[in-house]
Design a protein around this motif. Structure first.
Motif, mmCIF file in Angstrom:
data_model
loop_
_atom_site.group_PDB
_atom_site.id
_atom_site.type_symbol
_atom_site.label_atom_id
_atom_site.label_comp_id
_atom_site.label_asym_id
_atom_site.label_seq_id
_atom_site.Cartn_x
_atom_site.Cartn_y
_atom_site.Cartn_z
ATOM 1 N N ASN A 79 -2.579 12.123 5.938
ATOM 2 C CA ASN A 79 -1.381 11.643 5.254
ATOM 3 C C ASN A 79 -1.102 10.197 5.662
ATOM 4 O O ASN A 79 -1.622 9.710 6.673
ATOM 5 C CB ASN A 79 -0.172 12.544 5.544
ATOM 6 C CG ASN A 79 0.154 12.634 7.021
ATOM 7 O OD1 ASN A 79 0.628 11.670 7.619
ATOM 8 N ND2 ASN A 79 -0.115 13.786 7.640
ATOM 9 N N THR A 80 -0.284 9.519 4.874
ATOM 10 C CA THR A 80 -0.045 8.098 5.105
ATOM 11 C C THR A 80 0.751 7.833 6.376
ATOM 12 O O THR A 80 0.600 6.782 6.996
ATOM 13 C CB THR A 80 0.688 7.482 3.903
ATOM 14 O OG1 THR A 80 1.907 8.198 3.667
ATOM 15 C CG2 THR A 80 -0.168 7.543 2.655
ATOM 16 N N SER A 100 -9.202 9.201 -0.897
ATOM 17 C CA SER A 100 -7.882 8.689 -1.261
ATOM 18 C C SER A 100 -7.911 7.172 -1.333
ATOM 19 O O SER A 100 -8.038 6.499 -0.310
ATOM 20 C CB SER A 100 -6.826 9.132 -0.241
ATOM 21 O OG SER A 100 -5.606 8.438 -0.436
ATOM 22 N N PHE A 103 -5.161 5.650 0.822
ATOM 23 C CA PHE A 103 -5.493 5.523 2.243
ATOM 24 C C PHE A 103 -6.342 4.278 2.479
ATOM 25 O O PHE A 103 -6.134 3.540 3.445
ATOM 26 C CB PHE A 103 -6.268 6.750 2.724
ATOM 27 C CG PHE A 103 -5.462 8.012 2.862
ATOM 28 C CD1 PHE A 103 -4.130 8.068 2.486
ATOM 29 C CD2 PHE A 103 -6.046 9.165 3.372
ATOM 30 C CE1 PHE A 103 -3.392 9.237 2.610
ATOM 31 C CE2 PHE A 103 -5.321 10.342 3.509
ATOM 32 C CZ PHE A 103 -3.994 10.378 3.125
ATOM 33 N N GLN A 106 -4.166 1.150 2.231
ATOM 34 C CA GLN A 106 -3.271 1.006 3.383
ATOM 35 C C GLN A 106 -4.025 0.501 4.610
ATOM 36 O O GLN A 106 -3.558 -0.405 5.316
ATOM 37 C CB GLN A 106 -2.606 2.351 3.691
ATOM 38 C CG GLN A 106 -1.613 2.308 4.854
ATOM 39 C CD GLN A 106 -0.971 3.678 5.092
ATOM 40 O OE1 GLN A 106 -1.113 4.601 4.290
ATOM 41 N NE2 GLN A 106 -0.263 3.822 6.196
#
Length: 214
Positions: A79-80, A100, A103, A106
């Motif tokens: 998860n972020t 993702s 991801f 980020q």
């Protein structure tokens, strides 16, 4: 997609060693004695998994202790929020079992290497084209090194790290097939986190280091 893809390269020690050891312990306090042996045996890249309770709390200590010798990454990121914590804590790279683009973006924005997991050509190419540092074929034991040779046809430039069921012979075969590195857990660590013989761990680690250095 237009323009050049932004991509953060894998850390240099990880690239040079071609070997990532996945450390999945019962608790984070158990990392130290095993890491001492691994690094002494020549291991230069260790993925600390978030399935180990207390990994984030222990990470600053581990980085202070080992960062001068080895790349410490954080894995099993799903998860972020955890991805952000790993980046903020100073992880040299992050590993996720899933595909993702969010991801990848980020992590890339933060200048941190990321290795997302996938199995199908669509999943692996999606992460690679989004800017992943490399893509993790997972579970690699379900396909074998010949799968990478097949992927090289349509995706000649893709950087791949197989993970899941990679033993000593498999490491040699995957690297010969063109893997950037291999990700190894149980076949190298054995029972080390359950009170196993650390001298035997050193022997196994040295064997993997030797094979991956060829």
């Amino acid at each position: 997609m237009t323009g050049e893809v932004r991509r953060v390269a894998l850390p240099s020690r990880t690239v040079a060693s071609r070997l990532i050891v996945v450390a999945r312990a019962e608790r984070a306090e158990d990392y130290d004695p095993v890491l001492d042996v691994l690094l002494d045996a020549g291991i230069r890249s260790v993925e600390l998994t978030l399935t180990t309770p207390g990994t984030f709390d222990r990470l600053p200590h581990l980085l202070a202790q080992y960062d001068a010798v080895a790349d410490l990454g954080v894995g099993t990121v799903t998860n972020t929020t955890d991805l952000g914590r790993a980046i903020d804590a100073g992880a040299r790279y992050v590993v996720t079992p899933v595909t993702s683009a969010a991801f990848v973006e980020q992590s890339t924005d933060a200048g941190v290497s990321i290795v997302p997991g996938g199995l199908t050509p669509t999943e692996l190419f999606a992460s690679w084209s989004a800017g992943a540092s490399a893509v993790k074929i997972f579970p690699a034991g379900q396909v074998g090194p010949g799968y990478l040779k097949d992927l090289r046809g349509p995706f000649p430039d893709i950087e791949v790290v197989p993970s899941g069921g990679v033993d000593l012979a498999g490491a040699a075969e995957w690297l010969a097939a063109g893997a950037a590195a291999v990700s190894v857990g149980g076949p190298l660590l054995g029972d080390a986190f359950r009170g196993g013989d650390l001298a035997a761990l050193r022997d196994r680690a040295q064997a993997f280091v030797e094979v991956c250095a060829r």
